[in-house]
Design a protein around this motif. Structure first.
Motif, mmCIF file in Angstrom:
data_model
loop_
_atom_site.group_PDB
_atom_site.id
_atom_site.type_symbol
_atom_site.label_atom_id
_atom_site.label_comp_id
_atom_site.label_asym_id
_atom_site.label_seq_id
_atom_site.Cartn_x
_atom_site.Cartn_y
_atom_site.Cartn_z
ATOM 1 N N ASP A 41 -30.081 3.264 -8.272
ATOM 2 C CA ASP A 41 -29.841 2.600 -7.014
ATOM 3 C C ASP A 41 -30.517 1.381 -7.197
ATOM 4 N N ALA A 217 -33.266 6.061 -5.240
ATOM 5 C CA ALA A 217 -34.135 6.390 -4.096
ATOM 6 C C ALA A 217 -34.736 7.612 -3.721
ATOM 7 N N ARG A 218 -35.850 7.634 -3.078
ATOM 8 C CA ARG A 218 -36.610 8.783 -2.859
ATOM 9 C C ARG A 218 -35.696 9.496 -1.940
ATOM 10 N N ASP A 219 -36.072 10.570 -1.582
ATOM 11 C CA ASP A 219 -35.627 11.778 -0.471
ATOM 12 C C ASP A 219 -36.580 12.006 0.539
ATOM 13 N N PRO A 221 -35.270 8.245 1.786
ATOM 14 C CA PRO A 221 -35.816 6.947 1.416
ATOM 15 C C PRO A 221 -36.568 6.080 2.307
ATOM 16 N N ARG A 222 -37.645 5.661 1.972
ATOM 17 C CA ARG A 222 -38.540 4.705 2.809
ATOM 18 C C ARG A 222 -38.952 3.565 2.258
ATOM 19 N N VAL A 223 -38.953 2.549 3.075
ATOM 20 C CA VAL A 223 -39.232 1.130 2.483
ATOM 21 C C VAL A 223 -40.688 0.859 2.654
ATOM 22 N N ARG A 361 -39.722 1.562 -6.382
ATOM 23 C CA ARG A 361 -39.345 2.707 -5.558
ATOM 24 C C ARG A 361 -38.749 2.123 -4.255
ATOM 25 N N SER A 362 -39.456 1.349 -3.602
ATOM 26 C CA SER A 362 -39.282 0.656 -2.295
ATOM 27 C C SER A 362 -37.935 -0.156 -2.442
ATOM 28 N N ASP A 365 -35.181 2.482 -2.368
ATOM 29 C CA ASP A 365 -34.924 2.968 -0.957
ATOM 30 C C ASP A 365 -34.160 2.074 -0.256
ATOM 31 N N ILE A 369 -30.909 2.223 2.360
ATOM 32 C CA ILE A 369 -31.008 2.388 3.624
ATOM 33 C C ILE A 369 -29.970 0.896 4.314
#
Length: 470
Positions: A41, A217-219, A221-223, A361-362, A365, A369
């Motif tokens: 991503d 992205a994480r699961d 996703p979160r900025v 990571r952000s 995500d 998003i």
């Protein structure tokens, strides 16, 4: 066969003819897996859906005692073509084609179709290029021919390579990479492995690692960080979205020029900031003055940061995907242009520190998003530090290149390691501006250097007008 000629309007005009053979596909030397591989991503964001051109110039080393007699008789085109085929056995995704799935998700279909390769000859010697061994390069379009219908992001070859023999026995190695596949460090890894194989290795010394899921992205996703690089900004006259009448020039900064720029900031700040920080800040300020935005308009500097060292545990050594971030500092044009240079240096120094593993990571995500947006180019100076790039080490058996690095600087500017005719080590920075703005930029930079006791020109006298918009 195809041919073309071009001239450079550098101080001494250089005209030469390039004769090309028909483009061919170089496939992996052995059978490779047929499969789909998802990009990360970070890889498939809009800003990386572009082509990344680079160029390397090599001397004729026939008189070098380190080059044995057999090597001297070898044809660099044949050696490099065969080495690419062998390297693609290990880097077989490069021989595939990109496809797009739901949510604009990019993936490689590993088809084994191969990369595009062009054999060429030019009736010019390396010595005739003189001081032109820095962007903009004479006849770049002929030294890296844009094969019709090959430059798309989807369903097209992921690498285009042209090897051009020179009349002196030297050669030029130029290529264009689909940026979603690799960043500067990744393509440098691949090209150095091609060089190893060209020199006789049977396998890469660093095994390539795909594992793009490491930067997904994480699961859910979160900025979690601030990402001004992806702000949606309205375009105005102060933007540098290229238009007609653009001028491309390169500027050399050696020890004297860097010392002079450091004198423009407080001593305590100079001691804690890098050469990249000082030079980037000064060029950002000069460039902004040259573009003449309104004082209350927001202006930005965006640095391309290799984030490989920011991960714990570290990413695998052979990971060749994109691991870059675009941290951005912003201020108003009035503050940047009217405050002391140290203000800009402080902004540049601080912005690189924000890139952490959580920051990356952000970003991943945010891509999921917000639909993989492009970083903003409006009133933005985008710059990358290429002084640690291993592109200058790529050796196919004829030694390291005289120049190895970006083929041009347009939307992005690069700090490129360079040694001038006097033997001074420094860096060249290509700048791309409208004609009148370039004149103002040169004047502002000269004033800054002269006010700090540099009495010789840091400004190259090579410039070339670019008629077509990017």
């Amino acid at each position: 066969m195809g041919s073309g000629s071009a001239s450079s309007n550098s101080k001494k005009s250089l005209t030469f003819r390039v004769t090309r053979q028909k483009p061919e596909l170089v496939r992996p030397a052995k059978s490779t897996p047929r499969e789909f591989k998802l990009l990360s991503d970070i890889d498939d964001q809009e800003g990386l859906r572009t082509q990344l051109p680079a160029i390397h110039f090599y001397h004729n080393h026939n008189n070098d005692p380190r080059i044995n007699g057999t090597r001297r008789r070898l044809d660099p085109v044949k050696v490099i073509r065969e080495a690419i085929a062998k390297a693609l056995v290990f880097y077989y995704p490069f021989a595939g084609r990109l496809r797009e799935g739901p949510g604009r998700k990019l993936m490689v279909e590993c088809t084994g179709e191969g990369v595009l390769f062009i054999e060429a000859d030019a009736d010019v010697t390396l010595e005739q290029f003189g001081d032109a061994l820095q962007p903009p390069f004479p006849c770049l379009d002929e030294l890296l021919y844009d094969v019709p219908h090959s430059g798309g992001i989807l369903h097209c070859p992921l690498l285009l390579i042209q090897v051009t023999r020179l009349r002196c026995g030297g050669f030029i190695f130029a290529y264009r990479l689909n940026h979603t596949m690799a960043d500067g460090a990744g393509v440098s890894q691949f090209m150095n492995e091609v060089g190893e194989i060209a020199r006789g290795a049977s396998a890469p010394s660093i095994q390539p690692v795909w594992q793009r899921e490491l930067l997904n992205a994480r699961d859910p996703p979160r900025v979690t960080c601030t990402h001004h690089e992806y702000d949606q900004v309205a375009d105005t006259k102060g933007s540098i979205i290229p238009q007609d009448d653009m001028v491309h020039r390169s500027f050399f900064f050696g020890p004297a020029e860097i010392s002079a720029l450091r004198k423009s900031i407080p001593l305590d700040l100079s001691r804690k900031c890098s050469t990249f920080d000082v030079l980037t800040a000064c060029l950002w300020r000069c460039r902004t003055i040259a573009l003449q935005p309104e004082p209350n308009e927001e202006v930005r500097v965006m640095c391309i940061v290799n984030a490989r060292s920011r991960f714990n545990p570290p990413l695998p050594q052979g990971y060749y995907g994109n691991v870059i971030a675009y941290p951005t500092a912003l201020t108003t044009a009035g503050e940047l242009c009217n405050k002391p240079v140290g203000y800009a240096v402080e902004l540049v120094t601080k912005l690189k520190r924000v890139v952490t593993e959580d920051y990356m990571r952000s970003v991943a995500d945010l891509m999921v998003i917000k639909g993989r947006p492009h970083f903003t180019l409006v009133r933005t100076y985008l710059v990358s530090d290429g002084t640690r790039s291993r592109l200058t080490d790529v050796d196919f058996g004829w030694g390291k290149p005289v120049y190895g690095g970006p083929a041009k600087g347009t939307v992005a500017s690069f700090h490129i390691p360079f040694k001038n005719k006097k033997g001074e080590e420094g860096r060249v920075v290509p700048i791309f501006l409208p004609g009148l703005a370039m004149d103002r930029f040169v004047s502002e930079l000269k004033n800054l250097l002269l006010s700090n006791n540099v009495h010789r020109g840091a400004i190259t006298d090579r410039s070339i007008s670019v008629k077509s918009a990017l």
